[in-house]
Design a protein around this motif. Structure first.
Motif, mmCIF file in Angstrom:
data_model
loop_
_atom_site.group_PDB
_atom_site.id
_atom_site.type_symbol
_atom_site.label_atom_id
_atom_site.label_comp_id
_atom_site.label_asym_id
_atom_site.label_seq_id
_atom_site.Cartn_x
_atom_site.Cartn_y
_atom_site.Cartn_z
ATOM 1 N N LEU A 16 0.820 -1.218 0.000
ATOM 2 C CA LEU A 16 0.000 0.000 0.000
ATOM 3 C C LEU A 16 0.847 1.258 0.000
ATOM 4 C CD1 LEU A 16 -3.034 -0.472 2.373
ATOM 5 C CD2 LEU A 16 -3.065 0.234 0.001
ATOM 6 N N ASN A 287 4.088 17.359 -0.972
ATOM 7 C CA ASN A 287 3.457 16.622 0.123
ATOM 8 C C ASN A 287 3.576 17.382 1.442
ATOM 9 O OD1 ASN A 287 2.848 14.573 -1.658
ATOM 10 N ND2 ASN A 287 4.610 13.305 -1.096
ATOM 11 N N LYS A 344 -0.733 20.707 -6.223
ATOM 12 C CA LYS A 344 -1.280 19.754 -5.255
ATOM 13 C C LYS A 344 -2.198 20.467 -4.261
ATOM 14 C CE LYS A 344 -0.118 15.449 -3.138
ATOM 15 N NZ LYS A 344 0.799 14.320 -3.288
ATOM 16 N N HIS A 348 -6.149 19.400 -3.793
ATOM 17 C CA HIS A 348 -6.580 18.678 -2.599
ATOM 18 C C HIS A 348 -7.175 19.545 -1.504
ATOM 19 C CE1 HIS A 348 -5.237 14.705 -3.775
ATOM 20 N NE2 HIS A 348 -4.166 15.258 -4.291
ATOM 21 N N MET B 1 -7.071 3.344 -5.265
ATOM 22 C CA MET B 1 -5.962 3.347 -4.282
ATOM 23 C C MET B 1 -6.471 3.902 -2.945
ATOM 24 S SD MET B 1 -2.805 2.786 -3.627
ATOM 25 C CE MET B 1 -1.515 3.285 -2.521
ATOM 26 N N LYS B 4 -8.834 1.414 -1.331
ATOM 27 C CA LYS B 4 -8.108 0.273 -0.782
ATOM 28 C C LYS B 4 -7.487 0.649 0.550
ATOM 29 C CE LYS B 4 -6.746 -2.009 -5.060
ATOM 30 N NZ LYS B 4 -5.659 -2.185 -6.025
ATOM 31 N N ALA B 5 -6.994 1.869 0.639
ATOM 32 C CA ALA B 5 -6.337 2.308 1.862
ATOM 33 C C ALA B 5 -7.330 2.352 3.011
ATOM 34 C CB ALA B 5 -5.699 3.675 1.650
ATOM 35 N N ALA B 57 -7.091 13.595 11.256
ATOM 36 C CA ALA B 57 -6.343 13.304 10.032
ATOM 37 C C ALA B 57 -4.849 13.210 10.285
ATOM 38 C CB ALA B 57 -6.638 14.371 8.977
ATOM 39 N N HIS B 58 -4.404 13.631 11.462
ATOM 40 C CA HIS B 58 -2.980 13.518 11.775
ATOM 41 C C HIS B 58 -2.717 12.473 12.844
ATOM 42 C CE1 HIS B 58 -0.766 16.478 9.378
ATOM 43 N NE2 HIS B 58 -1.971 16.940 9.180
ATOM 44 N N LEU B 85 2.724 5.247 10.217
ATOM 45 C CA LEU B 85 1.934 5.506 9.013
ATOM 46 C C LEU B 85 0.659 6.261 9.348
ATOM 47 C CD1 LEU B 85 -0.254 3.072 9.566
ATOM 48 C CD2 LEU B 85 1.430 1.695 8.424
ATOM 49 N N PHE B 87 -3.260 6.459 7.706
ATOM 50 C CA PHE B 87 -4.171 5.932 6.693
ATOM 51 C C PHE B 87 -4.963 7.013 5.972
ATOM 52 C CE2 PHE B 87 -3.440 1.540 6.899
ATOM 53 C CZ PHE B 87 -3.166 1.199 8.210
ATOM 54 N N ASN B 89 -3.477 9.663 4.765
ATOM 55 C CA ASN B 89 -2.566 10.265 3.778
ATOM 56 C C ASN B 89 -2.916 9.900 2.339
ATOM 57 O OD1 ASN B 89 -1.114 11.715 5.641
ATOM 58 N ND2 ASN B 89 0.695 10.406 5.595
ATOM 59 N N SER B 92 -5.160 11.967 0.118
ATOM 60 C CA SER B 92 -4.649 13.197 -0.504
ATOM 61 C C SER B 92 -3.420 12.912 -1.345
ATOM 62 C CB SER B 92 -4.297 14.231 0.580
ATOM 63 O OG SER B 92 -5.425 14.585 1.320
ATOM 64 N N ASP B 93 -3.308 11.678 -1.821
ATOM 65 C CA ASP B 93 -2.144 11.284 -2.617
ATOM 66 C C ASP B 93 -0.840 11.548 -1.887
ATOM 67 O OD1 ASP B 93 -3.674 12.203 -5.768
ATOM 68 O OD2 ASP B 93 -3.506 10.259 -4.770
ATOM 69 N N LEU B 94 -0.854 11.329 -0.578
ATOM 70 C CA LEU B 94 0.360 11.452 0.224
ATOM 71 C C LEU B 94 0.846 10.047 0.568
ATOM 72 C CD1 LEU B 94 -0.894 14.289 2.590
ATOM 73 C CD2 LEU B 94 0.902 14.515 0.884
ATOM 74 N N PRO B 95 2.124 9.898 0.843
ATOM 75 C CA PRO B 95 2.626 8.558 1.168
ATOM 76 C C PRO B 95 1.975 8.005 2.425
ATOM 77 C CG PRO B 95 4.442 10.082 0.751
ATOM 78 C CD PRO B 95 3.199 10.900 0.823
ATOM 79 N N LEU B 96 1.628 6.753 2.381
ATOM 80 C CA LEU B 96 1.027 6.107 3.549
ATOM 81 C C LEU B 96 2.010 6.068 4.710
ATOM 82 C CD1 LEU B 96 -1.184 4.301 4.882
ATOM 83 C CD2 LEU B 96 -0.004 2.359 3.840
ATOM 84 N N ILE B 97 3.246 5.729 4.394
ATOM 85 C CA ILE B 97 4.236 5.527 5.443
ATOM 86 C C ILE B 97 5.010 6.825 5.689
ATOM 87 C CG2 ILE B 97 6.410 4.351 5.977
ATOM 88 C CD1 ILE B 97 5.295 1.863 4.763
#
Lengths: 349, 146
Positions: A16, A287, A344, A348, B1, B4-5, B57-58, B85, B87, B89, B92-97
């Protein structure tokens, strides 16, 4: 926990985690940044470029509703000689802001840098220094009363180890100069928001502890401090966004407004040769900025003063000249084209 | 994506509930973290840190696997590794980890009559997902093994 679960869990997470995160390109006609959020979004400007460089002015005009003067409202510009104040450039900027419905934030009244030589060399006893401080603060604040929404009253009074920075103000007035500066500013303008401004508050817990302790103590005894400016000169790799958010939370929970006052996100802290920014670094920068905006949006509105970027395009950034290094810390590139960070945010927010 | 997350997040939380047969909880006030663990007396135990006192969200999560290298009457010493991580993120198309954490810790059981009460010290190096920056976290916590 069974062994199977122990193996499956991280494997799933890794799958993921693979987010390319590439940002769709955009241009400046895609939207207005300040309209995407309910708090002011600002930029530090140089009037020369603002009045004479169309791509620069188009961005300022279209994307931001708050302006900070990057240099022309600092002490050496406004108060160049004893008894002499120079208002011309700052007055022009104030008129620009009024004509274009932009908030003007004042930066900065008391600082140890960009001081006029006559203040550095001033000879006088404590009372004389107090009078100098009062005259400087109150003359400037009074002049801009009604035009400047808030002031960075004191800037960078602490060292990285949490001790008080040795400056001409501290040398001649002790730590009381901070309290005096805020009280004098309030007397001159009861309506302006008054800020303490500093860097590395998220990165440096020791410094943050010292700043918060002093400001909380001062406010408890009635010193009019409305907010804290987290400068936000950060890097794509540090501080962790969670540390930045934790610091914002600590500030507003202590009752201070939060101003992310000088945001830029560097890519090259170690000064490597970097003729251009990589796509990976641009996406990381995007990001970080998005996460900061998303977190700030959740700060209770009464504590939101806004987010201000320290410069318009990468070529305008102080970082390149001050550190003599390649860097790309802002939302628009050298040709004032939108970078992934800007796109971005539009996508968003 | 994104879907799924979120689905994975819900599944993970549900699975976690049924995975923990015996539970320990702890609070780390200086990091504003709470943790839920499986039996900390086992040789291998799982730990889930949840960031508290922050926006939803944080709310970063940090699942970890811990290994007791020494178990004594009044103290267990352990090593562990985990992943930090968020979940939200990916929405907003941010990295999960966010990054990876390592733990060296001691769970002290100071009261013979109340062995469930634990005082926790940890040194926890952390590195971000790009491996170009990190922190050395020091944690002090108080917990209880049910």
């Amino acid at each position: 926990m069974s062994l199977k679960k122990l193996i499956l869990l991280p494997a799933s997470l890794l799958a993921l985690a693979c987010s390319k995160g590439n940002v769709e390109p955009c241009d400046l006609s895609s939207g207005r940044l300040y309209q995407k959020v309910n708090f002011p979004v600002g930029v530090a400007v140089e009037p020369e470029a603002l009045y004479n460089l169309p791509p620069y002015s188009n961005i300022v005009q279209g994307q931001y509703n708050s302006i900070t003067a990057e240099t022309i409202m600092k002490p050496e510009h406004l108060h160049p000689f004893e008894g002499v104040y120079f208002w011309g450039e700052a007055d022009s900027l104030a008129r620009y802001c009024e004509a274009n419905n932009k908030r003007l934030h004042g930066h900065t009244l008391i600082w140890h840098q960009q001081l006029p030589q006559w203040i550095i060399n001033f000879e006088g006893d404590r009372a004389a220094w107090d009078a100098l401080l009062k005259d400087h603060v109150q003359t400037i604040v009074t002049h801009f009363r009604g035009q400047v929404s808030g002031w960075d009253v004191v800037n960078e009074a602490f060292n990285d180890d949490g001790t008080m920075r040795s400056t001409v103000w501290h040398e001649h007035l002790g730590s009381s100069y901070i309290e005096k500066a805020f009280r004098y500013a309030r007397e001159a303008d009861p309506d302006a928001k008054l800020f303490y401004n500093d860097y590395s508050l998220a990165l440096n817990p020791k410094k943050r502890r010292a700043v918060m302790t002093l400001l909380t103590d001062l406010r408890a005894k009635g010193v009019p401090i409305d907010g804290i400016g987290m400068q936000g000169h950060i890097f794509i790799g540090f501080p962790e966004v969670s540390e930045f958010v934790n610091t914002m939370n600590e500030i507003w929970r202590s009752g201070f407004s939060v101003h992310v006052s000088e945001l830029d996100v560097s890519m090259n802290p170690f000064g490597r040769e970097m003729p251009q920014a990589s796509e990976t670094d641009l996406n990381r920068q995007a990001n970080v900025i998005l996460q900061i905006f998303q977190a700030y949006r959740q700060v209770p509105s009464q504590f939101q003063y806004g987010i201000t970027f320290w410069g318009v395009g990468d070529a305008d950034s102080w970082i390149r000249s001050y550190f003599a290094r390649d860097d790309y810390p802002l939302m628009f590139d050298d040709q004032y084209r939108a970078k992934p960070a800007y796109c971005k945010l539009l996508e968003h927010l | 994506m994104k879907h799924k997350a979120v689905l994975f997040a819900v599944s993970f939380l549900l699975a976690s509930h049924f995975t923990f047969a015996q539970v320990a909880v702890a609070y780390y006030p200086f990091q504003s973290e709470i943790s839920i663990s499986t039996d900390t007396e086992n040789t291998v135990w799982g730990d889930l840190r949840i960031q508290a006192n922050t926006f939803f969200a944080h709310m970063n999560l940090e699942p970890s696997v811990m290994v007791n290298v020494s178990r004594q009457t009044h103290v267990n010493y352990y090593l562990g590794a985990g992943v930090n991580l968020n979940f939200f993120n990916p929405l907003s198309d941010l990295p999960l980890i966010n990054g990876y954490a390592f733990d060296v810790g001691a769970r002290i059981k100071p009261f013979t009559s109340y062995p469930g009460v634990q005082l926790i010290f940890e040194i926890a190096p952390y590195v971000n997902y790009a491996f170009d920056s990190g922190l050395l976290n020091a944690r002090l916590g108080i917990g209880y093994q049910f």
